[in-house]
Design a protein around this motif. Structure first.
Motif, PDB file in Angstrom:
ATOM      1  N   CYS A  58      -4.751  27.333   9.920  1.00 27.63           N
ATOM      2  CA  CYS A  58      -3.743  27.351   8.868  1.00 27.63           C
ATOM      3  C   CYS A  58      -4.303  28.150   7.684  1.00 27.63           C
ATOM      4  O   CYS A  58      -5.437  27.929   7.263  1.00 27.63           O
ATOM      5  CB  CYS A  58      -3.396  25.929   8.430  1.00 27.63           C
ATOM      6  SG  CYS A  58      -1.944  25.845   7.373  1.00 27.63           S
ATOM      7  N   HIS A 114       2.999  23.080  12.119  1.00 29.48           N
ATOM      8  CA  HIS A 114       2.271  23.441  13.334  1.00 29.48           C
ATOM      9  C   HIS A 114       2.604  24.883  13.710  1.00 29.48           C
ATOM     10  O   HIS A 114       3.612  25.428  13.247  1.00 29.48           O
ATOM     11  CB  HIS A 114       2.648  22.492  14.476  1.00 29.48           C
ATOM     12  CG  HIS A 114       4.123  22.431  14.726  1.00 29.48           C
ATOM     13  ND1 HIS A 114       4.955  21.604  14.014  1.00 29.48           N
ATOM     14  CD2 HIS A 114       4.917  23.116  15.579  1.00 29.48           C
ATOM     15  CE1 HIS A 114       6.201  21.766  14.434  1.00 29.48           C
ATOM     16  NE2 HIS A 114       6.210  22.685  15.376  1.00 29.48           N
ATOM     17  N   PRO A 115       1.791  25.494  14.557  1.00 30.34           N
ATOM     18  CA  PRO A 115       2.107  26.837  15.037  1.00 30.34           C
ATOM     19  C   PRO A 115       3.400  26.823  15.854  1.00 30.34           C
ATOM     20  O   PRO A 115       3.752  25.809  16.467  1.00 30.34           O
ATOM     21  CB  PRO A 115       0.922  27.203  15.923  1.00 30.34           C
ATOM     22  CG  PRO A 115      -0.157  26.235  15.590  1.00 30.34           C
ATOM     23  CD  PRO A 115       0.513  25.007  15.074  1.00 30.34           C
ATOM     24  N   TRP A 169       0.474  29.483  10.084  1.00 27.12           N
ATOM     25  CA  TRP A 169      -0.493  29.414  11.172  1.00 27.12           C
ATOM     26  C   TRP A 169      -0.773  30.795  11.738  1.00 27.12           C
ATOM     27  O   TRP A 169       0.137  31.610  11.888  1.00 27.12           O
ATOM     28  CB  TRP A 169       0.022  28.488  12.273  1.00 27.12           C
ATOM     29  CG  TRP A 169       0.027  27.067  11.830  1.00 27.12           C
ATOM     30  CD1 TRP A 169       1.056  26.399  11.222  1.00 27.12           C
ATOM     31  CD2 TRP A 169      -1.056  26.151  11.907  1.00 27.12           C
ATOM     32  NE1 TRP A 169       0.667  25.120  10.927  1.00 27.12           N
ATOM     33  CE2 TRP A 169      -0.622  24.939  11.335  1.00 27.12           C
ATOM     34  CE3 TRP A 169      -2.348  26.232  12.403  1.00 27.12           C
ATOM     35  CZ2 TRP A 169      -1.448  23.820  11.264  1.00 27.12           C
ATOM     36  CZ3 TRP A 169      -3.164  25.120  12.329  1.00 27.12           C
ATOM     37  CH2 TRP A 169      -2.701  23.929  11.764  1.00 27.12           C
TER      38      TRP A 169
END
Length: 169
Positions: A63, A27-28, A82
């Motif tokens: 992504c 995830h970011p 990301w």
């Protein structure tokens, strides 16, 4: 082909373990809700996270892949990272899933911690190939290659591999 890194016991240990492993970010960095893990999709209120896209508050993320050559070898490490992108770019990319043409390249900001290679928020250019592959990222500033030491540091930081794993005989 022999490389200068063949003299480094850590490199030889990495090769014995199957070679260079790519690094992926779940995830970011801005995502506050924890890992997606095995779930294909996470929705918490208006915030959403999937393997390719993320919406957090007013921010949108895609992504992308970044390939960096490893100094002293002919190999590359590939990052699935990301990038925070403008809303227009995000929605143009989503439209490609329904058959629209790939958007023209555009810039975003790095939203995965690459340690010594690039700062969070660094400018990233995204290029779109086709709908079957992730966009390709290029760092506007920062690393154009990676050292073995930086690679090992990133492996440790991301839980991919421990430095101790490379010192075992």
């Amino acid at each position: 082909m022999t490389s200068i890194l063949d003299l480094d016991p850590r490199w030889r240990a990495l090769q014995d373990m199957g070679g260079v492993m790519d690094i992926g970010f779940d995830h970011p960095s801005a995502w506050p809700h924890g890992e997606r893990g095995d779930q294909p999709f996470v929705k918490l209120g208006d915030d959403q996270l999937a393997s390719e896209l993320c919406r957090f508050g007013e921010d949108r993320f895609i992504c992308a892949t970044l390939a960096l050559p490893i100094r002293g070898s002919d190999e590359h490490v590939v990052f699935a990272l990301w990038v925070k992108v403008p809303n227009e770019g995000f929605y143009a990319y989503i439209e490609t899933f329904d058959g629209a043409a790939s958007p023209a390249p555009f810039d975003g900001k790095l939203s995965s911690d690459l340690g010594p290679l690039a700062n969070l928020g660094a400018k990233v250019s995204l290029e779109f190939n086709d709908t079957s592959t992730r966009p390709t990222a290029t760092l506007a500033q920062g690393a154009t290659d990676i050292s073995l030491d930086d690679l090992i540091d990133l492996y440790e930081a991301t839980g991919t591999l421990s430095r101790d794993d490379l010192s075992k005989s």
